[in-house]
Scaffold this active site. Sequence first.
Site, PDB file in Angstrom:
ATOM      1  N   CYS A 274      -2.291   2.678  -9.348  1.00  0.00           N
ATOM      2  CA  CYS A 274      -2.430   2.152 -10.713  1.00  0.00           C
ATOM      3  C   CYS A 274      -1.753   3.012 -11.772  1.00  0.00           C
ATOM      4  CB  CYS A 274      -3.918   2.013 -11.049  1.00  0.00           C
ATOM      5  SG  CYS A 274      -4.725   0.763 -10.050  1.00  0.00           S
TER       6      CYS A 274
HETATM    7  N1  LIG Z   1      -6.622  -0.046  -5.787  1.00  0.00           N
HETATM    8  C1  LIG Z   1      -7.101   0.070  -7.013  1.00  0.00           C
HETATM    9  O1  LIG Z   1      -7.784   1.030  -7.332  1.00  0.00           O
HETATM   10  C2  LIG Z   1      -6.839  -1.008  -8.058  1.00  0.00           C
HETATM   11  C3  LIG Z   1      -7.663  -1.033  -9.202  1.00  0.00           C
HETATM   12  C4  LIG Z   1      -7.455  -2.022 -10.150  1.00  0.00           C
HETATM   13  C5  LIG Z   1      -6.419  -2.930  -9.981  1.00  0.00           C
HETATM   14  N2  LIG Z   1      -5.616  -2.869  -8.883  1.00  0.00           N
HETATM   15  C6  LIG Z   1      -4.557  -3.874  -8.746  1.00  0.00           C
HETATM   16  O2  LIG Z   1      -5.001  -4.863  -7.828  1.00  0.00           O
HETATM   17  C7  LIG Z   1      -3.892  -5.356  -7.071  1.00  0.00           C
HETATM   18  C8  LIG Z   1      -4.170  -5.201  -5.595  1.00  0.00           C
HETATM   19  O3  LIG Z   1      -4.264  -3.817  -5.285  1.00  0.00           O
HETATM   20  P1  LIG Z   1      -4.978  -3.266  -3.987  1.00  0.00           P
HETATM   21  O4  LIG Z   1      -5.149  -1.820  -4.211  1.00  0.00           O
HETATM   22  O5  LIG Z   1      -6.155  -4.109  -3.646  1.00  0.00           O
HETATM   23  O6  LIG Z   1      -3.829  -3.522  -2.904  1.00  0.00           O
HETATM   24  P2  LIG Z   1      -3.978  -3.387  -1.311  1.00  0.00           P
HETATM   25  O7  LIG Z   1      -2.622  -3.026  -0.815  1.00  0.00           O
HETATM   26  O8  LIG Z   1      -5.158  -2.538  -0.964  1.00  0.00           O
HETATM   27  O9  LIG Z   1      -4.332  -4.860  -0.830  1.00  0.00           O
HETATM   28  C9  LIG Z   1      -3.471  -5.935  -0.958  1.00  0.00           C
HETATM   29  C10 LIG Z   1      -3.668  -6.858   0.224  1.00  0.00           C
HETATM   30  O10 LIG Z   1      -2.872  -8.030  -0.027  1.00  0.00           O
HETATM   31  C11 LIG Z   1      -2.292  -8.444   1.202  1.00  0.00           C
HETATM   32  N3  LIG Z   1      -1.145  -9.289   0.872  1.00  0.00           N
HETATM   33  C12 LIG Z   1       0.080  -8.922   0.441  1.00  0.00           C
HETATM   34  N4  LIG Z   1       0.833 -10.013   0.200  1.00  0.00           N
HETATM   35  C13 LIG Z   1       0.062 -11.086   0.475  1.00  0.00           C
HETATM   36  C14 LIG Z   1       0.286 -12.488   0.409  1.00  0.00           C
HETATM   37  N5  LIG Z   1       1.444 -12.990  -0.017  1.00  0.00           N
HETATM   38  N6  LIG Z   1      -0.718 -13.295   0.809  1.00  0.00           N
HETATM   39  C15 LIG Z   1      -1.889 -12.797   1.241  1.00  0.00           C
HETATM   40  N7  LIG Z   1      -2.170 -11.481   1.313  1.00  0.00           N
HETATM   41  C16 LIG Z   1      -1.200 -10.635   0.919  1.00  0.00           C
HETATM   42  C17 LIG Z   1      -1.966  -7.164   1.934  1.00  0.00           C
HETATM   43  O11 LIG Z   1      -1.853  -7.382   3.320  1.00  0.00           O
HETATM   44  C18 LIG Z   1      -3.184  -6.284   1.557  1.00  0.00           C
HETATM   45  O12 LIG Z   1      -4.212  -6.393   2.511  1.00  0.00           O
HETATM   46  C19 LIG Z   1      -2.675  -4.594  -7.572  1.00  0.00           C
HETATM   47  O13 LIG Z   1      -2.060  -5.337  -8.584  1.00  0.00           O
HETATM   48  C20 LIG Z   1      -3.268  -3.338  -8.166  1.00  0.00           C
HETATM   49  O14 LIG Z   1      -2.449  -2.793  -9.175  1.00  0.00           O
HETATM   50  C21 LIG Z   1      -5.826  -1.940  -7.903  1.00  0.00           C
END
Ligand SMILES: NC(=O)c1ccc[n+]([C@@H]2O[C@H](COP(=O)([O-])OP(=O)(O)OC[C@H]3O[C@@H](n4cnc5c(N)ncnc54)[C@H](O)[C@@H]3O)[C@@H](O)[C@H]2O)c1
Length: 430
Positions: A274
Amino acid sequence: MSLADDLVKKAESRDVLFGIIGLGYVGLPLAVELAKAGYRVLGFDVSERVVEGLNKGVSHVKDISDTQLRDILKTGRFSATTDGSRLREADAISICVPTPLSKFKDPDVSYIVAATETVKKVLRPGQAIILESTTYPGTTREIMLPLLEATGLKVGVDFFLSFSPERVDPGNAVYQTKNTPKVVGGITADCLRVVCALYQPAIDTLVPVSTTEAAELVKLLENTFRSVNIGLANEMAIVCDKLGVDVWEVIDAAATKPFGFMKFTPGPGLGGHCIPIDPHYLAWKMRGLNYKTRFIDLAGELNTEMPVFWVRKVGDALNQLGKAVRGSTVLILGVAYKKDIEDLRESPALDIIRLLEQQGATVSYHDPYVPSFKEDGHAYASVPLTADTVKAADCVMVVTDHSSLDYDLIRTHARCIVDTRNALARTQGR
Ligand SMILES: NC(=O)c1ccc[n+]([C@@H]2O[C@H](COP(=O)([O-])OP(=O)(O)OC[C@H]3O[C@@H](n4cnc5c(N)ncnc54)[C@H](O)[C@@H]3O)[C@@H](O)[C@H]2O)c1
């Protein structure tokens, strides 16, 4: 009854199937909270490994224990699939896919586009679509809306589109998905009404804003605020180093002011999915509007330079022992990007290791949460933290201040310590 009224009624009686696209750090906790609230939840992920594990009750996200996952599975209200066509069954779909940066530090919204294409194939009247991924203002309206309306369905009438930024803070023992207020913005008034009704049973406090752009910008402001203030704390660390003053003493004393000051601490640099990334989304958007976001750029520069500052401190510390970095052994404690979690993404430890190795040091690491990892074609494995491994290192460097590290052992046996987090002073006599 309008389709919006229909969805609100369904939410009230929990007669909703929630689809979640992307079951990672954000999507899985949200899926669990929605299932706990009484909804049926269908998680969709492109990763077979993730889906298989979840259906067997094995969580890959530290904030969700296997027990929590199994409890939800037992209710029959949660299952995961790799079959995107099954999302046609869903009444609501939350999209939680990654939003990384490209090689040139531009936003990579390809995952959002791919997820929207998946939704487009199954979109039917009466569905609500909610984007959760952090992104630049305009993404929901400019990228998702045209793709979804290309089906011939009309937003606010046939389907409902909103943005609601996820605020999950991995490892936070107090604030999780349910008790962290959640911002929501809709494309139309009915989109907002529907998303509020859908999330209300699962989230303690909702914060409606007037547009999807406002909701998108809220998340970027929050993370830019952190990046800028961490940048200031890091600059103070450099200033104090040059003045021979203890930056931690200065910050702790400043933090006694009961108003007008918020404590941020210096460290080895930014990490995670992030803070190092999100401000670039805003900077990129504003470049397109001929505006240079100066605070963002400066904070980014300062924070990115911190690994170089700390590697220089290792050189200085070794110099005191009459040694050069080349040929010395350095034991890195903690490689995850922050304490008590296993996430290595964008971790400054990776830059520090690379810089030390470039200067000829032999680097090993210990991290109770990261047993092994690969970087630049090298495989690394965590060494045990023992009196022997500590004594064997010319320099011990605390990069991530995990709570479970034995700081007494380090204090007792290390020949030379570089502590990027002030962990040893903070744990003295604990
Ligand atoms: N990790 C954090 O602390 C956090 C906090 C707030 C916001 N975010 C935001 O949330 C979003 C997700 O982050 P995250 O950390 O959960 O990511 P992550 O990588 O942990 O999880 C994403 C998941 O999406 C799946 N994926 C990718 N493309 C896909 C598709 N086309 N269809 C279905 N599944 C798909 C991946 O296989 C993965 O399991 C990002 O935009 C991030 O900036 C993350």
